[in-house]
Design a protein around this motif. Sequence first.
Motif, short mmCIF file in Angstrom:
data_model
loop_
_atom_site.label_atom_id
_atom_site.label_comp_id
_atom_site.label_asym_id
_atom_site.label_seq_id
_atom_site.Cartn_x
_atom_site.Cartn_y
_atom_site.Cartn_z
N GLU A 189 0.83 -1.20 0.00
CA GLU A 189 0.00 0.00 0.00
C GLU A 189 0.87 1.25 0.00
OE1 GLU A 189 -3.33 2.22 2.83
OE2 GLU A 189 -3.13 0.03 2.94
N ARG A 190 1.96 1.23 0.76
CA ARG A 190 2.87 2.38 0.79
C ARG A 190 3.45 2.65 -0.60
NH1 ARG A 190 8.44 3.25 1.61
NH2 ARG A 190 8.89 1.05 2.06
N GLY A 191 3.89 1.60 -1.29
CA GLY A 191 4.45 1.79 -2.63
C GLY A 191 3.43 2.36 -3.60
N TRP A 192 2.18 1.89 -3.51
CA TRP A 192 1.10 2.43 -4.36
C TRP A 192 0.89 3.92 -4.09
CZ3 TRP A 192 -3.77 3.54 -1.80
CH2 TRP A 192 -4.78 4.00 -2.66
N ARG A 193 0.83 4.28 -2.81
CA ARG A 193 0.63 5.69 -2.45
C ARG A 193 1.80 6.55 -2.93
NH1 ARG A 193 -3.53 6.72 1.04
NH2 ARG A 193 -4.46 4.92 2.10
N GLU A 194 3.02 6.05 -2.79
CA GLU A 194 4.19 6.82 -3.20
C GLU A 194 4.20 7.07 -4.70
OE1 GLU A 194 7.31 5.43 0.34
OE2 GLU A 194 7.46 4.57 -1.68
N ALA A 195 3.80 6.06 -5.48
CA ALA A 195 3.77 6.24 -6.93
C ALA A 195 2.72 7.28 -7.33
CB ALA A 195 3.48 4.91 -7.62
N LEU A 196 1.56 7.26 -6.69
CA LEU A 196 0.54 8.26 -6.99
C LEU A 196 1.00 9.65 -6.56
CD1 LEU A 196 -2.77 6.43 -5.96
CD2 LEU A 196 -1.86 6.78 -8.26
N ARG A 197 1.62 9.73 -5.38
CA ARG A 197 2.09 11.02 -4.89
C ARG A 197 3.14 11.60 -5.82
NH1 ARG A 197 4.24 9.48 -0.33
NH2 ARG A 197 2.17 9.28 0.61
N ALA A 198 4.03 10.76 -6.32
CA ALA A 198 5.08 11.23 -7.24
C ALA A 198 4.48 11.78 -8.53
CB ALA A 198 6.04 10.09 -7.55
N ALA A 199 3.29 11.28 -8.89
CA ALA A 199 2.62 11.75 -10.10
C ALA A 199 1.66 12.90 -9.81
CB ALA A 199 1.87 10.59 -10.76
N GLY A 200 1.61 13.34 -8.53
CA GLY A 200 0.72 14.43 -8.17
C GLY A 200 -0.73 14.03 -8.11
N ILE A 201 -1.00 12.76 -7.78
CA ILE A 201 -2.37 12.24 -7.77
C ILE A 201 -2.75 11.86 -6.34
CG2 ILE A 201 -3.89 10.40 -8.61
CD1 ILE A 201 -1.97 10.16 -11.03
N ALA A 202 -3.90 12.29 -5.89
CA ALA A 202 -4.39 11.93 -4.57
C ALA A 202 -4.90 10.49 -4.59
CB ALA A 202 -5.50 12.88 -4.13
N ALA A 203 -4.55 9.73 -3.57
CA ALA A 203 -4.96 8.32 -3.51
C ALA A 203 -6.38 8.21 -2.95
CB ALA A 203 -4.00 7.54 -2.63
N ALA A 204 -7.22 7.44 -3.62
CA ALA A 204 -8.54 7.13 -3.09
C ALA A 204 -8.42 6.14 -1.95
CB ALA A 204 -9.42 6.56 -4.21
N GLU A 205 -9.42 6.05 -1.12
CA GLU A 205 -9.40 5.08 -0.02
C GLU A 205 -9.33 3.67 -0.61
OE1 GLU A 205 -9.22 3.91 3.90
OE2 GLU A 205 -9.18 5.95 3.06
N PRO A 206 -8.35 2.87 -0.16
CA PRO A 206 -8.25 1.53 -0.75
C PRO A 206 -9.38 0.62 -0.31
CG PRO A 206 -6.67 1.79 1.04
CD PRO A 206 -7.28 3.14 0.82
N LEU A 207 -9.72 -0.32 -1.15
CA LEU A 207 -10.57 -1.44 -0.76
C LEU A 207 -9.68 -2.41 0.00
CD1 LEU A 207 -12.22 -1.85 -4.27
CD2 LEU A 207 -13.18 -0.63 -2.31
N ARG A 208 -10.27 -3.37 0.70
CA ARG A 208 -9.42 -4.25 1.51
C ARG A 208 -9.97 -5.67 1.53
NH1 ARG A 208 -5.26 -2.85 4.28
NH2 ARG A 208 -5.87 -0.64 4.28
N GLY A 209 -9.03 -6.63 1.39
CA GLY A 209 -9.37 -8.05 1.48
C GLY A 209 -8.47 -8.75 2.46
N ASP A 210 -8.53 -10.08 2.48
CA ASP A 210 -7.74 -10.86 3.44
C ASP A 210 -6.77 -11.82 2.74
OD1 ASP A 210 -9.34 -12.90 2.46
OD2 ASP A 210 -10.42 -13.24 4.33
N TRP A 211 -6.41 -11.51 1.51
CA TRP A 211 -5.54 -12.29 0.63
C TRP A 211 -6.31 -13.34 -0.18
CZ3 TRP A 211 -1.69 -9.37 0.15
CH2 TRP A 211 -0.86 -8.95 1.19
N SER A 212 -7.51 -13.73 0.22
CA SER A 212 -8.23 -14.79 -0.48
C SER A 212 -8.95 -14.25 -1.71
CB SER A 212 -9.26 -15.45 0.45
OG SER A 212 -10.31 -14.54 0.74
N SER A 213 -9.19 -15.12 -2.69
CA SER A 213 -9.92 -14.70 -3.88
C SER A 213 -11.35 -14.31 -3.55
CB SER A 213 -9.89 -15.81 -4.93
OG SER A 213 -10.41 -17.02 -4.41
N ALA A 214 -11.95 -14.98 -2.56
CA ALA A 214 -13.32 -14.63 -2.15
C ALA A 214 -13.39 -13.20 -1.63
CB ALA A 214 -13.82 -15.61 -1.09
#
Length: 321
Positions: A189-214
């Motif tokens: 999640e940190r890497g995703w936020r950093e890439a968006l920040r570097a591009a000047g883009i505000a990050a939307a609230e992430p969705l969240r799972g527990d690693w499972s496909s369900a």
Amino acid sequence: MADVATVAGVSGQTVSRVVNGSPRVDPATRRRVEDAMAELDYRPHRAARALRTGRTDTIGLVVSTLATVGNSRMLQAIAAAAADRGFALTVVTASGRDAVAQGFARLHEQGVDGAIVLNEATALARGVEVPSSLALVVVDSPPDDRYVVVQTDHAAGARAATAHLLGLGHRTVHHLAGPAGSYAATERERGWREALRAAGIAAAEPLRGDWSSASGHAAAVDVPADATALFAANDQMALGALRALAEAGRDVPREISVVGFDDVADAAQYRPPLTTVRQDFDALGAAAVDALVAAIGGGRSPAAMLTPTLVERASVAAPPA
């Protein structure tokens, strides 16, 4: 051992060095001793050797669950690396802090030489007292002076995935994150936020799972209708997301691109084949075992950080015009 020495035409000390993996034996002599051992069906007596050396040549693995693909892949990699180095493996599953403490105590009672703590179990292990005689290596953890940390650079992988999507022209990238208590999920999640920040883009609230496909399927129902790019924190959740998007009538990648993380064995067979960030589980397991073997021998390896790679497949494209 004396019989082996006689057949091989060497001293008993040379046989002992071969049995114990000493580098102080030239290859030709080692082969002669090994051939004699095979001819006589000689096997070292582990219990007797443990009494003499104080080592059992057994390592432990502490893991919170083996149900996730990443943990099961790491178990396989660590087991193979341990066997290559002549070590047996004992596995302890622990779902809570008290269970981790009991796991350490149990491994200590069994006389294991050291232990590897894996992924989600690392958070549970923080603050737990570790027997002083138990060498310890941790996979995926913040730096800690008590043990060596071996990990994938999750943040770098997430940055690469997000930057790739932005480079295709997507205005932003949404994120399907892993469980909040996971170090790997937090780093991705940190890497995703950093890439968006570097591009000047505000990050939307992430969705969240527990690693499972369900959980990926359940979370992806809430992907915004105008989203054109989704980065999932692992391939299993990406698989669930692909199904949810298909059920919503959204074409991947024509209408929305999807990227995963791990590059599991079936990622290339998803529909469409999944672009993902490849973790080298075999190299990670080998690095963890190497660091633990060094610690058992009284040394200390530096922390290891393995860089993942982006694998491009058919689940990404430029955004719709």
